[in-house]
Design an enzyme around this catalytic site. Structure first.
Site, mmCIF file in Angstrom:
data_model
loop_
_atom_site.group_PDB
_atom_site.id
_atom_site.type_symbol
_atom_site.label_atom_id
_atom_site.label_comp_id
_atom_site.label_asym_id
_atom_site.label_seq_id
_atom_site.Cartn_x
_atom_site.Cartn_y
_atom_site.Cartn_z
ATOM 1 N N ASN A 209 3.883 -37.744 -19.859
ATOM 2 C CA ASN A 209 2.535 -37.299 -20.223
ATOM 3 C C ASN A 209 1.518 -38.340 -19.783
ATOM 4 O OD1 ASN A 209 1.975 -39.187 -22.569
ATOM 5 N ND2 ASN A 209 3.916 -38.255 -23.208
ATOM 6 N N PRO A 304 14.054 -36.540 -31.633
ATOM 7 C CA PRO A 304 13.834 -36.913 -33.037
ATOM 8 C C PRO A 304 12.356 -37.208 -33.287
ATOM 9 C CG PRO A 304 14.938 -38.692 -31.828
ATOM 10 C CD PRO A 304 14.874 -37.519 -30.899
ATOM 11 N N LYS A 336 -0.776 -31.579 -40.632
ATOM 12 C CA LYS A 336 0.228 -32.557 -40.178
ATOM 13 C C LYS A 336 0.360 -33.716 -41.167
ATOM 14 C CE LYS A 336 0.373 -32.406 -35.774
ATOM 15 N NZ LYS A 336 0.030 -32.600 -34.362
ATOM 16 N N LYS A 340 4.054 -34.008 -42.765
ATOM 17 C CA LYS A 340 4.871 -35.192 -42.474
ATOM 18 C C LYS A 340 4.799 -36.213 -43.608
ATOM 19 C CE LYS A 340 4.668 -34.841 -37.420
ATOM 20 N NZ LYS A 340 4.949 -35.531 -36.165
#
Ligand code: C5P
Length: 403
Positions: A209, A304, A336, A340
């Site tokens: 990226n 992961p 998020k 998380k």
């Protein structure tokens, strides 16, 4: 760490606008217990008056080599012997060239030739001058001779350009000279992920990226300047590694995950600034793939989630994540943050190529019960502001408030 108490620092000021930042440097050196004598080049004295540095250092400032009156006091050889350390900030392109050539055509360069004290330079100049092969060659040559460098950083410059050439902040210079200082993260251990990952398809190809790692590197430097012991696990970076930070290279999501778990024990603050690939090719071919078929399919599997795994640990550090979003920034970031289980999330607007890989950025920072908007600014400045906010939230025990 070397104690500042006995350290005699001769500070050389070159002719650059960044000389104004050296006023703050003198103040901080004295606060750290150093004795400071200032020597300026003629051009340096055109930017900030010697009187300013005299008031700040508490000693007369010298500019000229052939000043009979001054030489009858502490002469240039005595000054060169007096210094335990020579720091030059700002070190201009011209000054670096004269030092590299071994010239002694003014007081400062003469002292630099006559001293046996270790030297530390904080280069500061226009981006194009910094990138010029002559300057780069002088920089390398001086380093080979044992001269240490701090900076330059990247960001907005007085000349209106943006890029490398900004003088390191006084705190970073102080850190380079004296080791970790005191700041809002003193005594804290910080682990930061930075940069992109590269997930191999075959020996020459990968899925990657556009991340440069600039934000993670800026955060590592800002945490270091705030007094923390910093480790950075990083993918392939497009920017230089920060000084005074422990670094661990990890190119793939899996190796980054393993490196983070290896170093997470005892960490007080974890910041996930890396642009980690969410998927990787199921297998990486041993040999370079041939273009025999008209079409080709690469099967991808999930990597992961480093951030989620750190956030799930008990006990765990204060956990800060990033969110790169192209739409509905705040809403997606808030989801998020909760999903998380983070203490804080910094959301980037990456629509139309913004933020990722760029030197400037804006951030919307959210935490349970609060948020703050940081407007568009160089990533170095943004990182300092974010570290300050994180330190405040950590100190407050992360109670719910929105300041
Ligand atoms: O879920 P998403 O990938 O958008 O979350 C981004 C945040 O999660 C970033 O802080 C990034 O560093 C982190 N991340 C991670 N491991 C992954 C994917 C993302 O640590 N595999």
């Amino acid at each position: 760490m070397e104690k500042g108490a006995e350290l005699k620092v001769l500070l050389g000021i070159g002719g650059g606008i960044a000389a104004y930042k050296s006023c703050e440097l003198v103040r901080r050196l004295r606060e750290a217990g150093c004795a400071v004598r200032v020597v300026m080049t003629r051009a340096g004295a055109a930017f900030v008056t010697p009187l300013t540095f005299q008031a700040l250092s508490g000693h007369p400032v010298r500019v000229d080599l052939l000043d009979a009156e001054a030489e009858s006091g502490m002469d240039h050889i005595a000054l060169a012997r007096w210094a335990d350390r020579v720091v030059i900030a700002p070190a201009t392109a011209d000054l670096m060239a004269r030092l590299a050539a071994g010239l002694a055509d003014d007081l400062l360069t003469t002292i630099c030739l006559a001293t046996e004290a270790p030297m530390l330079l904080a280069p500061a100049m226009n981006r194009v001058m910094w990138e010029h092969p002559a300057t780069q060659a002088n920089h390398r040559l001086l380093q080979q001779r044992g001269v240490r460098m701090v900076g330059p950083g990247t960001g907005g410059q007085a000349c209106g350009e943006t890029g490398a050439g900004r003088m390191a902040e006084p705190q970073a210079i102080l850190h380079a000279l004296l080791g970790p200082g005191t700041g809002p993260l003193t005594g804290k251990r910080v682990l930061i992920t930075a940069g992109p990952t590269q997930e191999p398809i075959d020996p020459v190809r990968f899925i990657g990226n556009r991340s440069s790692g600039r934000m993670g590197v800026a955060l590592a430097a800002a945490a270091r300047d705030a007094g923390a012991e910093v480790r950075m696990v990083h993918g392939p970076l497009g920017v230089a590694l920060p000084a005074g930070v422990n670094t661990v290279a990890a190119d793939t999501a899996e190796s980054m995950h393993a490196a983070v778990l290896r170093h997470i024990e005892g960490v007080d603050l974890f910041i996930a600034a890396a642009a980690v690939a969410d998927y990787r090719p199921r297998t990486a071919a041993d040999q370079k793939l041939k273009k025999n078929a008209a079409e080709m399919t690469v099967e991808l599997v999930r990597t992961p989630d480093i951030l989620a795994d750190v956030a799930a640990r008990r006990p765990r550090p204060f956990v800060v994540g990033f969110a790169a979003e192209t739409a509905e920034l705040r809403e997606n970031a808030r989801v998020k943050l909760e999903r998380k289980g983070l203490d804080m999330i910094a959301a980037n607007d990456v629509s139309a190529g913004r933020a990722i890989g760029a030197p400037e950025n804006s951030l919307t920072v959210l935490w349970p019960g609060g948020e703050r908007l940081f407007p568009e600014q160089p990533k170095d400045d943004l990182a300092r502001a974010l570290i300050e906010l994180i330190a405040k939230r950590m100190a407050s025990g992360a109670e719910t408030d929105s300041n």
